[in-house]
Design a protein around this motif. Structure first.
Motif, PDB file in Angstrom:
ATOM      1  N   THR A 186       0.823  -1.218   0.000  1.00 54.49           N
ATOM      2  CA  THR A 186       0.000   0.000   0.000  1.00 54.49           C
ATOM      3  C   THR A 186       0.851   1.260   0.000  1.00 54.49           C
ATOM      4  OG1 THR A 186      -0.087  -0.190   2.419  1.00 54.49           O
ATOM      5  CG2 THR A 186      -1.939  -1.102   1.175  1.00 54.49           C
ATOM      6  N   ARG A 187       2.161   1.098   0.113  1.00 51.90           N
ATOM      7  CA  ARG A 187       3.088   2.224  -0.006  1.00 51.90           C
ATOM      8  C   ARG A 187       4.187   1.820  -0.969  1.00 51.90           C
ATOM      9  NH1 ARG A 187       7.195   4.894   4.565  1.00 51.90           N
ATOM     10  NH2 ARG A 187       8.815   5.338   3.019  1.00 51.90           N
ATOM     11  N   GLN A 188       4.456   2.652  -1.968  1.00 53.63           N
ATOM     12  CA  GLN A 188       5.399   2.275  -3.015  1.00 53.63           C
ATOM     13  C   GLN A 188       6.453   3.348  -3.275  1.00 53.63           C
ATOM     14  OE1 GLN A 188       2.780   1.075  -6.191  1.00 53.63           O
ATOM     15  NE2 GLN A 188       2.057  -0.686  -5.025  1.00 53.63           N
ATOM     16  N   TYR A 189       6.819   4.075  -2.245  1.00 58.03           N
ATOM     17  CA  TYR A 189       7.938   5.000  -2.359  1.00 58.03           C
ATOM     18  C   TYR A 189       8.921   4.707  -1.232  1.00 58.03           C
ATOM     19  CZ  TYR A 189       5.400   7.512   1.333  1.00 58.03           C
ATOM     20  OH  TYR A 189       4.748   7.838   2.501  1.00 58.03           O
ATOM     21  N   ALA A 190      10.185   5.032  -1.483  1.00 59.06           N
ATOM     22  CA  ALA A 190      11.239   4.788  -0.498  1.00 59.06           C
ATOM     23  C   ALA A 190      11.351   5.966   0.455  1.00 59.06           C
ATOM     24  CB  ALA A 190      12.568   4.556  -1.211  1.00 59.06           C
ATOM     25  N   LYS A 201       3.993   8.581  -6.534  1.00 61.38           N
ATOM     26  CA  LYS A 201       3.727   7.214  -6.099  1.00 61.38           C
ATOM     27  C   LYS A 201       2.421   7.126  -5.306  1.00 61.38           C
ATOM     28  CE  LYS A 201       7.639   5.302  -7.541  1.00 61.38           C
ATOM     29  NZ  LYS A 201       7.716   4.178  -8.492  1.00 61.38           N
ATOM     30  N   LYS A 202       2.153   8.115  -4.472  1.00 62.43           N
ATOM     31  CA  LYS A 202       0.914   8.125  -3.692  1.00 62.43           C
ATOM     32  C   LYS A 202      -0.308   8.198  -4.596  1.00 62.43           C
ATOM     33  CE  LYS A 202       2.859  10.266   0.492  1.00 62.43           C
ATOM     34  NZ  LYS A 202       2.881  11.486   1.339  1.00 62.43           N
ATOM     35  N   VAL A 203      -0.209   8.977  -5.654  1.00 66.55           N
ATOM     36  CA  VAL A 203      -1.324   9.081  -6.598  1.00 66.55           C
ATOM     37  C   VAL A 203      -1.572   7.742  -7.284  1.00 66.55           C
ATOM     38  CG1 VAL A 203      -2.068  10.146  -8.771  1.00 66.55           C
ATOM     39  CG2 VAL A 203      -1.057  11.565  -6.970  1.00 66.55           C
ATOM     40  N   LYS A 204      -0.509   7.052  -7.686  1.00 67.15           N
ATOM     41  CA  LYS A 204      -0.666   5.747  -8.336  1.00 67.15           C
ATOM     42  C   LYS A 204      -1.339   4.744  -7.404  1.00 67.15           C
ATOM     43  CE  LYS A 204       3.224   6.166 -11.538  1.00 67.15           C
ATOM     44  NZ  LYS A 204       4.589   5.716 -11.875  1.00 67.15           N
ATOM     45  N   VAL A 205      -0.964   4.797  -6.139  1.00 67.10           N
ATOM     46  CA  VAL A 205      -1.597   3.895  -5.173  1.00 67.10           C
ATOM     47  C   VAL A 205      -3.067   4.255  -5.000  1.00 67.10           C
ATOM     48  CG1 VAL A 205      -1.686   3.273  -2.719  1.00 67.10           C
ATOM     49  CG2 VAL A 205       0.506   3.283  -3.925  1.00 67.10           C
ATOM     50  N   ALA A 206      -3.361   5.535  -4.810  1.00 69.62           N
ATOM     51  CA  ALA A 206      -4.730   5.977  -4.529  1.00 69.62           C
ATOM     52  C   ALA A 206      -5.682   5.720  -5.681  1.00 69.62           C
ATOM     53  CB  ALA A 206      -4.728   7.466  -4.173  1.00 69.62           C
ATOM     54  N   THR A 207      -5.176   5.696  -6.898  1.00 69.14           N
ATOM     55  CA  THR A 207      -6.039   5.569  -8.078  1.00 69.14           C
ATOM     56  C   THR A 207      -6.043   4.165  -8.674  1.00 69.14           C
ATOM     57  OG1 THR A 207      -4.220   6.359  -9.490  1.00 69.14           O
ATOM     58  CG2 THR A 207      -5.786   8.005  -8.668  1.00 69.14           C
ATOM     59  N   THR A 208      -5.458   3.201  -7.980  1.00 67.03           N
ATOM     60  CA  THR A 208      -5.387   1.829  -8.487  1.00 67.03           C
ATOM     61  C   THR A 208      -5.806   0.852  -7.393  1.00 67.03           C
ATOM     62  OG1 THR A 208      -3.072   1.499  -7.827  1.00 67.03           O
ATOM     63  CG2 THR A 208      -3.467   2.463 -10.013  1.00 67.03           C
ATOM     64  N   GLN A 282       9.224 -11.535   9.619  1.00 67.90           N
ATOM     65  CA  GLN A 282      10.351 -10.660   9.240  1.00 67.90           C
ATOM     66  C   GLN A 282      10.145  -9.260   9.826  1.00 67.90           C
ATOM     67  OE1 GLN A 282      12.779 -12.417   7.818  1.00 67.90           O
ATOM     68  NE2 GLN A 282      11.274 -14.084   7.869  1.00 67.90           N
ATOM     69  N   HIS A 283      10.687  -9.027  10.996  1.00 72.15           N
ATOM     70  CA  HIS A 283      10.522  -7.736  11.663  1.00 72.15           C
ATOM     71  C   HIS A 283      11.558  -6.729  11.152  1.00 72.15           C
ATOM     72  CE1 HIS A 283       7.485  -9.172  14.496  1.00 72.15           C
ATOM     73  NE2 HIS A 283       8.178 -10.311  14.504  1.00 72.15           N
ATOM     74  N   SER A 284      11.128  -5.499  10.989  1.00 70.77           N
ATOM     75  CA  SER A 284      11.894  -4.340  10.507  1.00 70.77           C
ATOM     76  C   SER A 284      12.017  -4.304   8.989  1.00 70.77           C
ATOM     77  CB  SER A 284      13.299  -4.269  11.135  1.00 70.77           C
ATOM     78  OG  SER A 284      14.227  -5.119  10.482  1.00 70.77           O
ATOM     79  N   PHE A 285      11.574  -5.344   8.276  1.00 69.63           N
ATOM     80  CA  PHE A 285      11.684  -5.370   6.817  1.00 69.63           C
ATOM     81  C   PHE A 285      10.577  -4.529   6.180  1.00 69.63           C
ATOM     82  CE2 PHE A 285      14.365  -8.829   7.846  1.00 69.63           C
ATOM     83  CZ  PHE A 285      15.178  -9.085   6.749  1.00 69.63           C
ATOM     84  N   ARG A 286      10.957  -3.774   5.131  1.00 64.09           N
ATOM     85  CA  ARG A 286       9.986  -3.078   4.287  1.00 64.09           C
ATOM     86  C   ARG A 286      10.400  -3.310   2.841  1.00 64.09           C
ATOM     87  NH1 ARG A 286       8.032  -3.270   8.402  1.00 64.09           N
ATOM     88  NH2 ARG A 286       6.862  -1.714   9.604  1.00 64.09           N
ATOM     89  N   PHE A 287       9.434  -3.702   2.026  1.00 60.57           N
ATOM     90  CA  PHE A 287       9.714  -4.067   0.633  1.00 60.57           C
ATOM     91  C   PHE A 287       9.106  -3.018  -0.307  1.00 60.57           C
ATOM     92  CE2 PHE A 287       9.435  -7.917   3.213  1.00 60.57           C
ATOM     93  CZ  PHE A 287      10.691  -8.453   3.003  1.00 60.57           C
ATOM     94  N   PHE A 288       9.484  -1.765  -0.105  1.00 58.89           N
ATOM     95  CA  PHE A 288       8.936  -0.681  -0.909  1.00 58.89           C
ATOM     96  C   PHE A 288       9.291  -0.878  -2.382  1.00 58.89           C
ATOM     97  CE2 PHE A 288       9.798   1.748   3.205  1.00 58.89           C
ATOM     98  CZ  PHE A 288       8.530   1.494   3.704  1.00 58.89           C
ATOM     99  N   THR A 289       8.308  -0.789  -3.244  1.00 58.48           N
ATOM    100  CA  THR A 289       8.369  -0.920  -4.720  1.00 58.48           C
ATOM    101  C   THR A 289       8.664  -2.344  -5.185  1.00 58.48           C
ATOM    102  OG1 THR A 289      10.722  -0.467  -5.186  1.00 58.48           O
ATOM    103  CG2 THR A 289       9.298   1.444  -4.805  1.00 58.48           C
ATOM    104  N   SER A 290       8.717  -3.323  -4.281  1.00 64.11           N
ATOM    105  CA  SER A 290       8.991  -4.705  -4.690  1.00 64.11           C
ATOM    106  C   SER A 290       7.779  -5.322  -5.390  1.00 64.11           C
ATOM    107  CB  SER A 290       9.377  -5.557  -3.489  1.00 64.11           C
ATOM    108  OG  SER A 290      10.610  -5.144  -2.948  1.00 64.11           O
TER     109      SER A 290
END
Length: 361
Positions: A186-190, A201-208, A282-290
């Motif tokens: 739900t979040r795709q920016y670093a 990136k926020k716009v792409k998430v909000a509109t898809t 997996q604690h502390s992991f974030r897979f932004f844009t993966s």
């Protein structure tokens, strides 16, 4: 001391099954692809927890690729793998490979010579309106010619050589690899992206469907047994889908032109459930844009094998870790707990697949 390299260079070929992504990938041999090296992604592969490795491509090292340009503007990509790589993963002999010249346009996209020599045929089922003429029956996924265009925040010049990471070719064991590329979360920016890029990136998430499901389609190819060719969709198609359209696209992914492959759904759901369980630890992991790849073989199922003993081979792998992070990166921003945005996308995908199984299974 001389470098530990092979004496014979390997001629790289375009990776014909690339369905998404920003950068061109190339084939070193039948089981290995080359992806432009990004330091953060390299570090992620080198520090990946053991329990995650079954859900990512096998990392095989780093290689330097030389770009040799001729008078016509075509480039030959040559690489010298280390001897240790050659001993462990034998490279396909150059003379057995079909060599195609590649021209890199100033925009960063590709032009490929000798396309007619490839046996598999692809057809793009969806075109972006402002990019006519990209579709047609071609011997590679049409996205191969579109990716590589420069990011608005980066330049597009090409150095004479570039380092690539070597990764497992996830399609190599399939005769007709059907590939679904899903942009997850739900979040795709670093954390270090510019304010302008974060807003895009926020716009792409909000509109898809990224906002409502935590997942959207980023590319797809499906083999049609009745037409003997692949049908392809791209990320622009995925951005236009609502929730119902996303479900129909998943149905299209298992439709081989003759029958809906509901026999694949149980294996997909089981594999995704295993991934969800691993990610929750997996604690502390974030897979932004993966992204997440779902792959199966599009060849016609064998009818001479009892259904109870027939093996359904479905693969699910996470890819694209250029913006992934965890506590060992020592980044200014530290995250706690599992990546709930990515997990939400996996759970949504499981839910939709279960609905399809109930309706059509």
């Amino acid at each position: 001391m001389a470098e530990d390299k092979t004496s014979e260079p390997i001629h790289l070929e375009p990776f014909i099954h690339q369905v998404g992504g920003h950068s061109h990938m190339f084939s070193l041999d039948e089981i290995t692809v080359c992806k432009p090296l990004i330091t953060r992604e390299l570090h992620f592969y080198e520090s990946m927890p053991e329990q995650m490795k079954q859900f990512a491509p096998e990392y095989k090292g780093v290689i330097e690729v030389n770009f040799v340009e001729d008078a016509d503007g075509y480039v030959t990509l040559m690489a010298y793998p280390p001897k240790s790589y050659e001993r462990k993963f034998p490279a396909q002999r150059n003379e057995s490979r079909t060599k195609r010249r590649i021209r890199m346009r100033p925009s960063g996209s590709l032009e490929i010579e000798g396309e007619h020599k490839q046996s598999q045929v692809f057809e793009e089922a969806d075109q972006r309106q402002d990019e006519p003429g990209a579709a047609g029956r071609v011997p590679h996924n049409p996205w191969l010619l579109r990716c590589g265009r420069s990011d608005p925040d980066a330049g597009c010049s090409r150095p004479p050589s570039q380092k690539y990471i070597l990764l497992e070719n996830l399609t190599h064991k399939y005769q007709y690899p059907c590939v679904l590329d899903l942009k997850m979360g739900t979040r795709q920016y670093a954390d270090d992206d510019s304010a302008a890029k974060q807003q895009r990136k926020k716009v792409k998430v909000a509109t898809t469907t990224s906002s409502s499901l935590g997942v959207r389609i980023n590319g797809m190819q499906v083999y049609q047994v009745n037409l003997s060719r692949f049908i392809c969709r791209n990320k622009y198609y995925g951005r236009k889908l609502a929730v119902d359209g996303f479900k129909q696209a998943l149905c299209q992914f298992i439709d081989n032109g003759s029958v809906l492959r509901t026999d694949l759904l149980g294996a997909m759901i089981a594999r995704l459930s295993e991934l969800r369980d691993v990610l929750q630890r997996q604690h502390s992991f974030r897979f932004f844009t993966s992204s997440l790849l779902v792959i199966y073989d599009g060849q016609e199922p064998r009818h001479d094998v009892p259904e109870s003993s027939a093996r359904v081979d479905v693969d699910v792998r996470m890819i694209d870790f250029a913006h992934a992070t965890h506590k060992d990166f020592d980044d200014p921003v530290q995250h706690s707990g599992p990546d709930q945005g990515f997990i939400f996308g996996v759970e949504s995908l499981i839910s939709v697949l279960k609905t399809v199984l109930q309706e059509y299974g």
